[in-house]
Design a protein around this motif. Structure first.
Motif, PDB file in Angstrom:
ATOM      1  N   LEU A  27       0.836  -1.213   0.000  1.00  0.00           N
ATOM      2  CA  LEU A  27       0.000   0.000   0.000  1.00  0.00           C
ATOM      3  C   LEU A  27       0.866   1.256   0.000  1.00  0.00           C
ATOM      4  O   LEU A  27       0.520   2.261  -0.642  1.00  0.00           O
ATOM      5  CB  LEU A  27      -0.908  -0.002   1.223  1.00  0.00           C
ATOM      6  CG  LEU A  27      -2.042  -1.050   1.223  1.00  0.00           C
ATOM      7  CD1 LEU A  27      -2.803  -1.023   2.552  1.00  0.00           C
ATOM      8  CD2 LEU A  27      -2.988  -0.794   0.066  1.00  0.00           C
ATOM      9  N   ALA A  28       1.979   1.215   0.678  1.00  0.00           N
ATOM     10  CA  ALA A  28       2.884   2.380   0.677  1.00  0.00           C
ATOM     11  C   ALA A  28       3.450   2.641  -0.711  1.00  0.00           C
ATOM     12  O   ALA A  28       3.575   3.791  -1.162  1.00  0.00           O
ATOM     13  CB  ALA A  28       3.988   2.156   1.691  1.00  0.00           C
ATOM     14  N   LEU A  29       3.815   1.537  -1.427  1.00  0.00           N
ATOM     15  CA  LEU A  29       4.326   1.697  -2.797  1.00  0.00           C
ATOM     16  C   LEU A  29       3.260   2.303  -3.725  1.00  0.00           C
ATOM     17  O   LEU A  29       3.538   3.178  -4.547  1.00  0.00           O
ATOM     18  CB  LEU A  29       4.810   0.357  -3.326  1.00  0.00           C
ATOM     19  CG  LEU A  29       6.060  -0.226  -2.642  1.00  0.00           C
ATOM     20  CD1 LEU A  29       6.360  -1.634  -3.181  1.00  0.00           C
ATOM     21  CD2 LEU A  29       7.252   0.684  -2.876  1.00  0.00           C
ATOM     22  N   LYS A  30       2.051   1.792  -3.589  1.00  0.00           N
ATOM     23  CA  LYS A  30       0.960   2.335  -4.417  1.00  0.00           C
ATOM     24  C   LYS A  30       0.693   3.802  -4.091  1.00  0.00           C
ATOM     25  O   LYS A  30       0.417   4.619  -4.967  1.00  0.00           O
ATOM     26  CB  LYS A  30      -0.300   1.510  -4.208  1.00  0.00           C
ATOM     27  CG  LYS A  30      -0.224   0.113  -4.796  1.00  0.00           C
ATOM     28  CD  LYS A  30      -1.522  -0.633  -4.549  1.00  0.00           C
ATOM     29  CE  LYS A  30      -1.474  -2.042  -5.133  1.00  0.00           C
ATOM     30  NZ  LYS A  30      -2.735  -2.785  -4.905  1.00  0.00           N
ATOM     31  N   SER A  31       0.798   4.125  -2.823  1.00  0.00           N
ATOM     32  CA  SER A  31       0.568   5.510  -2.420  1.00  0.00           C
ATOM     33  C   SER A  31       1.616   6.439  -3.023  1.00  0.00           C
ATOM     34  O   SER A  31       1.309   7.535  -3.484  1.00  0.00           O
ATOM     35  CB  SER A  31       0.583   5.596  -0.887  1.00  0.00           C
ATOM     36  OG  SER A  31       0.405   6.931  -0.474  1.00  0.00           O
ATOM     37  N   GLU A  32       2.861   6.008  -3.036  1.00  0.00           N
ATOM     38  CA  GLU A  32       3.916   6.827  -3.650  1.00  0.00           C
ATOM     39  C   GLU A  32       3.681   7.017  -5.147  1.00  0.00           C
ATOM     40  O   GLU A  32       3.902   8.086  -5.717  1.00  0.00           O
ATOM     41  CB  GLU A  32       5.269   6.158  -3.403  1.00  0.00           C
ATOM     42  CG  GLU A  32       6.458   6.956  -3.900  1.00  0.00           C
ATOM     43  CD  GLU A  32       6.583   8.283  -3.183  1.00  0.00           C
ATOM     44  OE1 GLU A  32       7.146   9.218  -3.796  1.00  0.00           O
ATOM     45  OE2 GLU A  32       6.112   8.416  -2.032  1.00  0.00           O
ATOM     46  N   LYS A  33       3.196   5.938  -5.777  1.00  0.00           N
ATOM     47  CA  LYS A  33       2.889   6.022  -7.227  1.00  0.00           C
ATOM     48  C   LYS A  33       1.766   7.015  -7.458  1.00  0.00           C
ATOM     49  O   LYS A  33       1.802   7.815  -8.411  1.00  0.00           O
ATOM     50  CB  LYS A  33       2.490   4.633  -7.731  1.00  0.00           C
ATOM     51  CG  LYS A  33       2.201   4.582  -9.223  1.00  0.00           C
ATOM     52  CD  LYS A  33       3.470   4.788 -10.036  1.00  0.00           C
ATOM     53  CE  LYS A  33       3.222   4.493 -11.497  1.00  0.00           C
ATOM     54  NZ  LYS A  33       2.172   5.278 -12.094  1.00  0.00           N
ATOM     55  N   LEU A  34       0.763   7.036  -6.579  1.00  0.00           N
ATOM     56  CA  LEU A  34      -0.342   7.974  -6.725  1.00  0.00           C
ATOM     57  C   LEU A  34       0.142   9.408  -6.528  1.00  0.00           C
ATOM     58  O   LEU A  34      -0.306  10.334  -7.212  1.00  0.00           O
ATOM     59  CB  LEU A  34      -1.441   7.644  -5.719  1.00  0.00           C
ATOM     60  CG  LEU A  34      -2.254   6.360  -6.001  1.00  0.00           C
ATOM     61  CD1 LEU A  34      -3.225   6.065  -4.866  1.00  0.00           C
ATOM     62  CD2 LEU A  34      -3.012   6.504  -7.315  1.00  0.00           C
ATOM     63  N   ARG A  35       1.068   9.614  -5.598  1.00  0.00           N
ATOM     64  CA  ARG A  35       1.598  10.959  -5.402  1.00  0.00           C
ATOM     65  C   ARG A  35       2.331  11.459  -6.651  1.00  0.00           C
ATOM     66  O   ARG A  35       2.199  12.612  -7.060  1.00  0.00           O
ATOM     67  CB  ARG A  35       2.548  10.969  -4.210  1.00  0.00           C
ATOM     68  CG  ARG A  35       1.840  10.831  -2.856  1.00  0.00           C
ATOM     69  CD  ARG A  35       2.848  11.108  -1.740  1.00  0.00           C
ATOM     70  NE  ARG A  35       2.228  10.927  -0.433  1.00  0.00           N
ATOM     71  CZ  ARG A  35       2.274   9.805   0.271  1.00  0.00           C
ATOM     72  NH1 ARG A  35       2.916   8.739  -0.229  1.00  0.00           N
ATOM     73  NH2 ARG A  35       1.683   9.719   1.458  1.00  0.00           N
ATOM     74  N   GLU A  36       3.097  10.559  -7.231  1.00  0.00           N
ATOM     75  CA  GLU A  36       3.804  10.945  -8.465  1.00  0.00           C
ATOM     76  C   GLU A  36       2.817  11.257  -9.587  1.00  0.00           C
ATOM     77  O   GLU A  36       3.000  12.219 -10.363  1.00  0.00           O
ATOM     78  CB  GLU A  36       4.753   9.829  -8.890  1.00  0.00           C
ATOM     79  CG  GLU A  36       5.934   9.654  -7.948  1.00  0.00           C
ATOM     80  CD  GLU A  36       6.856   8.532  -8.398  1.00  0.00           C
ATOM     81  OE1 GLU A  36       6.550   7.926  -9.454  1.00  0.00           O
ATOM     82  OE2 GLU A  36       7.864   8.279  -7.723  1.00  0.00           O
ATOM     83  N   ASP A  37       1.773  10.463  -9.732  1.00  0.00           N
ATOM     84  CA  ASP A  37       0.757  10.719 -10.762  1.00  0.00           C
ATOM     85  C   ASP A  37       0.084  12.058 -10.543  1.00  0.00           C
ATOM     86  O   ASP A  37      -0.186  12.810 -11.494  1.00  0.00           O
ATOM     87  CB  ASP A  37      -0.277   9.590 -10.768  1.00  0.00           C
ATOM     88  CG  ASP A  37       0.292   8.270 -11.271  1.00  0.00           C
ATOM     89  OD1 ASP A  37       1.377   8.319 -11.922  1.00  0.00           O
ATOM     90  OD2 ASP A  37      -0.315   7.206 -11.042  1.00  0.00           O
ATOM     91  N   ARG A  38      -0.219  12.386  -9.245  1.00  0.00           N
ATOM     92  CA  ARG A  38      -0.869  13.667  -8.986  1.00  0.00           C
ATOM     93  C   ARG A  38       0.065  14.835  -9.301  1.00  0.00           C
ATOM     94  O   ARG A  38      -0.379  15.860  -9.832  1.00  0.00           O
ATOM     95  CB  ARG A  38      -1.322  13.714  -7.526  1.00  0.00           C
ATOM     96  CG  ARG A  38      -2.518  12.816  -7.220  1.00  0.00           C
ATOM     97  CD  ARG A  38      -2.881  12.902  -5.746  1.00  0.00           C
ATOM     98  NE  ARG A  38      -3.328  14.239  -5.410  1.00  0.00           N
ATOM     99  CZ  ARG A  38      -4.581  14.672  -5.573  1.00  0.00           C
ATOM    100  NH1 ARG A  38      -5.502  13.852  -6.087  1.00  0.00           N
ATOM    101  NH2 ARG A  38      -4.918  15.893  -5.246  1.00  0.00           N
ATOM    102  N   ARG A  73       1.486  19.275 -13.009  1.00  0.00           N
ATOM    103  CA  ARG A  73       2.394  19.916 -13.955  1.00  0.00           C
ATOM    104  C   ARG A  73       1.783  19.978 -15.361  1.00  0.00           C
ATOM    105  O   ARG A  73       1.908  20.973 -16.064  1.00  0.00           O
ATOM    106  CB  ARG A  73       3.729  19.174 -13.982  1.00  0.00           C
ATOM    107  CG  ARG A  73       4.563  19.353 -12.697  1.00  0.00           C
ATOM    108  CD  ARG A  73       5.987  18.881 -12.917  1.00  0.00           C
ATOM    109  NE  ARG A  73       6.050  17.455 -13.246  1.00  0.00           N
ATOM    110  CZ  ARG A  73       6.194  16.498 -12.344  1.00  0.00           C
ATOM    111  NH1 ARG A  73       6.294  16.813 -11.049  1.00  0.00           N
ATOM    112  NH2 ARG A  73       6.264  15.244 -12.703  1.00  0.00           N
ATOM    113  N   LEU A  74       1.117  18.864 -15.732  1.00  0.00           N
ATOM    114  CA  LEU A  74       0.463  18.842 -17.047  1.00  0.00           C
ATOM    115  C   LEU A  74      -0.640  19.883 -17.128  1.00  0.00           C
ATOM    116  O   LEU A  74      -0.783  20.582 -18.143  1.00  0.00           O
ATOM    117  CB  LEU A  74      -0.092  17.440 -17.324  1.00  0.00           C
ATOM    118  CG  LEU A  74      -0.818  17.260 -18.666  1.00  0.00           C
ATOM    119  CD1 LEU A  74       0.142  17.523 -19.829  1.00  0.00           C
ATOM    120  CD2 LEU A  74      -1.410  15.847 -18.765  1.00  0.00           C
TER     121      LEU A  74
END
Length: 365
Positions: free
Chosen positions: A47-58, A63-64
């Motif tokens: 869950l921590a890994l997925k959370s970090e991925k979500l932060r990067e996506d946001r 930026r986009l």
């Protein structure tokens, strides 16, 4: 109006992108527990890994969103820059309209305009409108000649060219009247109507020959009468051609042939009359010459006779004067002398008695 539409489109796009970004799922916050089983530890790690991925996506989505929003704003700025300036070409005027209301008439050149205004352009240079059946010459494809009827009710097809322009001082009137449909709504129908009215005043053969200028001027006058108050200036028209249907054309040709025959007969008659007058003049000249010649001869004879009579008269008068002188000179002494001379020459003398003188007549020896 175009500026307003673009502005709404840009704002809507930015709001939509922002809404999509903020609807992304939030990052998972792990639960910190002092003691947990290996299974629970693996689960928390995933869950921590997925959370970090979500932060990067946001972060990427933000930026986009910023990049897209900046691009839209830059595009909007460029469009806005070009929309607040307008260029009116040479030979045109521009009518500024804002929300359906005419604001001003712009001459040629660069102008600053309200971004919410539209500019409608009108030609003030000469515009050519040609009505003909000739391919690729008229302003419309196909048959576009004007059909009219002459005074003898014959169908006539008129090819003509109209030179016209929009009055720059009345461009706003044109917009209020017909907007940008001035060619179809004003020029074309009024040209056709004026042509029909003017052709109907003349016979076809007269209209296309001797009255051609009158027909052209009539069309110009009619068009000016109807278009001047609507902001259209008629410069001139060129009456290119006038043709009739086959029946009338054949009738005209026959009429022309008959007229040519009459003219030829009249020419021959006039020529014969000229020849006759020439012969009469020549005969009269010869007669006058003969009379003058005869009068001259008679006058010469009269003059000669008068001269001869005068000669005889002068000779007679001279002889009479001589006889008088001789008679006056025959005195007795002279007679005696003549007697002696006659006797001396052996002549015969005749004695004549009377008047106290003895005259002697020598009768030859």
């Amino acid at each position: 109006m175009a500026f307003f539409v673009i502005f709404l489109a840009v704002v809507s796009a930015i709001i939509l992108i922002a809404a999509l970004v903020w609807r992304l799922p939030k990052a998972y916050e792990p639960n910190v527990v002092a003691e947990m089983s290996p299974y629970e530890a693996d689960r928390e790690k995933n869950l921590a890994l997925k959370s970090e991925k979500l932060r990067e996506d946001r972060r990427f989505a933000k930026r986009l969103t910023a990049a897209i929003s900046g691009g839209f704003l830059a595009f909007f700025g460029i469009v806005l820059f070009f929309m607040i300036f307008t260029v009116v070409d040479a030979g045109e005027v521009g009518v500024e309209v804002r929300f359906g209301e005419v604001k001003s008439v712009r001459a040629e050149g660069w102008h600053f305009v309200n971004p919410f205004s539209d500019v409608v352009y009108y030609p003030i240079r000469l515009v050519e409108s040609t009505y003909t059946d000739t391919v690729d010459e008229g302003e419309k494809a196909g048959a576009d000649a004007i059909q009219a009827f002459s005074r003898e009710n014959a169908a006539v097809f008129v090819d003509l060219t109209v030179l016209w322009s929009v009055d720059p001082a009345m461009a706003d009137v044109v917009y209020r009247t017909v907007k940008d449909q001035y060619r179809e709504t004003l020029v074309r129908p009024i040209t056709r109507s004026a042509t029909r009215d003017c052709v109907a005043k003349f016979d076809f053969d007269v209209a296309r020959t001797t009255a051609r200028g009158e027909v052209s001027q009539c069309i110009v006058d009619r068009m000016e009468e109807q278009l001047a108050s609507k902001g259209i200036i008629v410069e001139s028209i060129q009456l290119r051609n006038m043709t009739a249907d086959a029946t009338l054309q054949q009738s005209i040709e026959q009429k022309l042939q008959a007229a040519n025959a009459v003219k030829e007969a009249e020419f021959r008659r006039d020529q014969a009359e000229v020849d006759k007058q020439r012969r009469i003049i020549e005969a009269e000249a010869e007669k006058e010459a003969a009379i003058i010649d005869a009068e001259g001869k008679a006058q010469s004879e009269i003059i000669a006779a008068e001269a001869n009579a005068q000669k005889i008269e002068i000779e007679s008068e001279a002889q009479a004067e001589a006889n008088i002188l001789i008679d006056a000179s025959l005195n007795p002494p002279i007679l005696s002398l003549l007697q002696v001379e006659a006797l001396a020459e052996g002549g015969n003398l005749v004695l004549i008695e009377g008047s106290g003188v003895t005259p002697l007549l020598n009768v030859g020896g």
